[in-house]
Structure formats: C-alpha cells, structure tokens
Design a protein around this motif. Structure first.
Motif, PDB file in Angstrom:
ATOM      1  N   VAL A  94       7.141   0.292  -2.856  1.00 57.02           N
ATOM      2  CA  VAL A  94       6.505   0.163  -1.549  1.00 57.02           C
ATOM      3  C   VAL A  94       6.626  -1.298  -1.126  1.00 57.02           C
ATOM      4  CG1 VAL A  94       4.267   0.256  -0.356  1.00 57.02           C
ATOM      5  CG2 VAL A  94       4.858   2.022  -2.007  1.00 57.02           C
ATOM      6  N   PRO A  95       6.965  -1.557   0.148  1.00 57.29           N
ATOM      7  CA  PRO A  95       6.975  -2.953   0.604  1.00 57.29           C
ATOM      8  C   PRO A  95       5.631  -3.616   0.311  1.00 57.29           C
ATOM      9  CG  PRO A  95       7.935  -1.526   2.261  1.00 57.29           C
ATOM     10  CD  PRO A  95       7.346  -0.630   1.199  1.00 57.29           C
ATOM     11  N   GLU A 111      11.350  -6.151   7.286  1.00 59.13           N
ATOM     12  CA  GLU A 111      11.154  -4.713   7.100  1.00 59.13           C
ATOM     13  C   GLU A 111       9.776  -4.518   6.494  1.00 59.13           C
ATOM     14  OE1 GLU A 111      11.573  -0.825   7.334  1.00 59.13           O
ATOM     15  OE2 GLU A 111      13.025  -2.244   8.111  1.00 59.13           O
ATOM     16  N   GLY A 112       9.072  -3.539   6.964  1.00 55.46           N
ATOM     17  CA  GLY A 112       7.714  -3.319   6.475  1.00 55.46           C
ATOM     18  C   GLY A 112       6.694  -3.990   7.371  1.00 55.46           C
ATOM     19  N   GLY A 113       7.138  -4.849   8.277  1.00 57.87           N
ATOM     20  CA  GLY A 113       6.317  -5.523   9.279  1.00 57.87           C
ATOM     21  C   GLY A 113       4.824  -5.337   9.149  1.00 57.87           C
ATOM     22  N   PHE A 114       4.216  -4.830  10.201  1.00 56.27           N
ATOM     23  CA  PHE A 114       2.765  -4.662  10.219  1.00 56.27           C
ATOM     24  C   PHE A 114       2.334  -3.323   9.632  1.00 56.27           C
ATOM     25  CE2 PHE A 114       3.654  -7.702  13.595  1.00 56.27           C
ATOM     26  CZ  PHE A 114       2.744  -8.692  13.291  1.00 56.27           C
ATOM     27  N   GLY A 115       3.229  -2.343   9.617  1.00 53.49           N
ATOM     28  CA  GLY A 115       2.870  -0.998   9.186  1.00 53.49           C
ATOM     29  C   GLY A 115       2.380  -0.920   7.757  1.00 53.49           C
ATOM     30  N   ASN A 124      -6.387   2.775  -0.574  1.00 53.41           N
ATOM     31  CA  ASN A 124      -6.522   2.196  -1.915  1.00 53.41           C
ATOM     32  C   ASN A 124      -5.519   2.847  -2.854  1.00 53.41           C
ATOM     33  OD1 ASN A 124      -8.761   0.663  -1.109  1.00 53.41           O
ATOM     34  ND2 ASN A 124     -10.174   2.329  -1.580  1.00 53.41           N
ATOM     35  N   GLN A 125      -5.192   2.118  -3.904  1.00 53.29           N
ATOM     36  CA  GLN A 125      -4.343   2.625  -4.984  1.00 53.29           C
ATOM     37  C   GLN A 125      -3.044   3.255  -4.464  1.00 53.29           C
ATOM     38  OE1 GLN A 125      -6.548   4.957  -7.861  1.00 53.29           O
ATOM     39  NE2 GLN A 125      -8.388   3.726  -7.534  1.00 53.29           N
ATOM     40  N   VAL A 126      -2.348   2.530  -3.620  1.00 54.41           N
ATOM     41  CA  VAL A 126      -1.081   3.014  -3.056  1.00 54.41           C
ATOM     42  C   VAL A 126      -0.022   2.938  -4.156  1.00 54.41           C
ATOM     43  CG1 VAL A 126       0.666   2.663  -1.272  1.00 54.41           C
ATOM     44  CG2 VAL A 126      -1.753   2.198  -0.766  1.00 54.41           C
ATOM     45  N   ARG A 127       0.546   4.106  -4.484  1.00 51.60           N
ATOM     46  CA  ARG A 127       1.554   4.173  -5.554  1.00 51.60           C
ATOM     47  C   ARG A 127       2.758   4.972  -5.073  1.00 51.60           C
ATOM     48  NH1 ARG A 127      -3.200   5.895  -8.874  1.00 51.60           N
ATOM     49  NH2 ARG A 127      -2.502   7.914  -8.162  1.00 51.60           N
ATOM     50  N   TYR A 128       3.940   4.518  -5.485  1.00 53.13           N
ATOM     51  CA  TYR A 128       5.180   5.199  -5.131  1.00 53.13           C
ATOM     52  C   TYR A 128       5.999   5.416  -6.390  1.00 53.13           C
ATOM     53  CZ  TYR A 128      10.051   5.719  -3.800  1.00 53.13           C
ATOM     54  OH  TYR A 128      11.344   6.167  -3.701  1.00 53.13           O
TER      55      TYR A 128
END
Length: 148
Positions: A94-95, A111-115, A124-128
């Motif tokens: 993940v960016p 890439e990945g800017g503000f989003g 929370n706990q963003v995992r890819y």
C-alpha cells in the motif's frame, strides 16, 4: 451481552458505474442497520478511494475484473476486506499515504496523492497482500471516531 453478528458481501464488476452502485448498496445496507451518517460518510470515503484505485490501476485497459467487498461488524468497528482480480500494487505494498507538500505542482503530485493519506487517517490496520493471484486489502473502520 453479545451483539448480533452482521456480515455481508458485495461483488461488482471493476468499472466506475459498478463502483457507484456498489457504494450506494453498501451505504443503504449499513444505514438499515442503524449506522450513523458520520460513520457512513467515512466508510464511503475510504471505500470510494480504494475501489476507484482498483478500477483505475489494477485492471488492464479495456478489461473489467471483479471486486468483492466483505463487511463484518465487530464490537467497536467494521472489518472490511476487499478482494480483486487485478494486477498487484506497485512494490506489492500500500502506498505510504504521506501527504504531499501543498507547494507541489498539481502535475507533480506523487502516486497515492491525498487518497491513501485519507484512507490511512480514517481506517486502522490497513493491510495488503497478494492472495491467490489477486489482491486483498483489509482494514478496520471504527464505529466511533475521535474527531466526532
């Protein structure tokens, strides 16, 4: 006392119109369960960013892959898993979600800017992971948010 478990999933085609329909469906389902407008707005913001990135970047031009969103309510948050059949994320990660400088020219935004910064601020706990030839993104979205 335990609360009832709420779980559902939505599968959609990887195209912008399907993303809009999917977001409206998820919003309606969760509103029917009594989730607050504040929560629904945060959920829609995060999912719109994630799903639109999948449509724009994961699928080869001219193809529409499949996206499945799994939602399960926990005691303090919703656990959300998004699976898609597209290409992997750059660097299989993940960016980082760092906000670009406000001095950066529009055409030079990273890439990945503000989003992704928004996603990481609200979830929370963003995992890819790359999973069985597809992508899997998981995160928790708190029912209550400190900024409320």
């Amino acid at each position: 006392m335990t609360s009832p478990t709420h779980f559902f999933e939505v599968t959609l085609e990887g195209k912008p119109s399907a993303v809009r329909e999917g977001l409206a469906h998820i919003r309606a389902e969760l509103a029917a369960l009594g989730e607050t407008e504040n929560f629904l707005g945060r959920l829609e913001t995060v999912l719109a960013e994630v799903l639109n990135n999948i449509v724009e970047h994961a699928f080869k031009p001219g193809t529409n892959g499949e996206i499945t969103i799994h939602l399960r309510k926990g005691r303090h948050n919703w656990h959300i898993r998004v699976d898609d059949t597209g290409n992997c994320m750059p660097n299989t990660a993940v960016p980082n979600g760092d906000l670009p400088s406000l001095e950066t020219d529009f055409y030079n935004l990273p890439e990945g800017g503000f989003g992704w910064a928004l996603v990481k601020m609200l979830a929370n706990q963003v995992r890819y992971v790359r999973h069985e030839g597809g992508n899997r993104l998981e995160f928790l979205l708190p029912l209550a948010w400190d900024a409320e």
